[in-house]
Design a protein around this motif. Structure first.
Motif: not given
Length: 156
Positions: A44-60
């Protein structure tokens, strides 16, 4: 000193419970951090660290689940991971700077951050990323990925 390593060491000196292990995985181009935080918290920390920087996760990706599901199909000899996931994302701003400086750096996009807990080492979660070759605009990607990894290792 490598700017990513310096930034990660500075974060570690603030009292975070993780260990920096550059080159732990396949080669010197992989940077990992070990933590005793729960796997779900780190993922969850990885996901939040990416999203909170304004990036969209392309694939999980859920690579651990896939390996468990296909173990009998490939006559696997042992369990590898309790859990293992990866996240891919790209940044239009950062990627443009990197590729304007060196058009062939398209090879490094999307960026990948992974997290796993080895079956043989329960309670230790590893989070990391592949390092881009040092130099030029690529250095900012290594710093960005290192910040994401360090933030996730804190378990938020």
């Amino acid at each position: 000193m490598n700017p990513l390593f310096a930034a990660t060491v500075a974060t570690a000196m603030l009292g975070t419970a993780f260990t920096i292990t550059p080159g732990r995985a396949a080669g010197d181009d992989v940077m990992t951090v070990e933590t005793d935080a729960a796997f779900a918290d780190v993922a969850t920390g990885v996901e939040n660290a990416i999203v909170n920087r304004g990036y969209a996760i392309d694939y999980h990706g859920f690579i651990g689940d896939m390996l468990k599901r296909t173990a009998s199909d490939v006559e696997a000899g042992k369990a590898l991971y309790k859990d293992a996931e990866f996240f891919t994302f790209c940044s239009a701003v950062v990627s443009r700077k990197v590729m304007e400086a060196e058009i062939g750096d398209i090879a490094y996009c999307p960026y990948v951050v992974f997290v796993y807990e080895a079956d043989a080492n329960p309670g230790t979660v590893v989070v990391g990323h592949r390092m881009l070759p040092a130099g030029g605009e690529r250095d900012q990607v290594n710093v960005l990925l290192g910040e994401i990894v360090s933030s996730a290792a804190e378990g938020f």
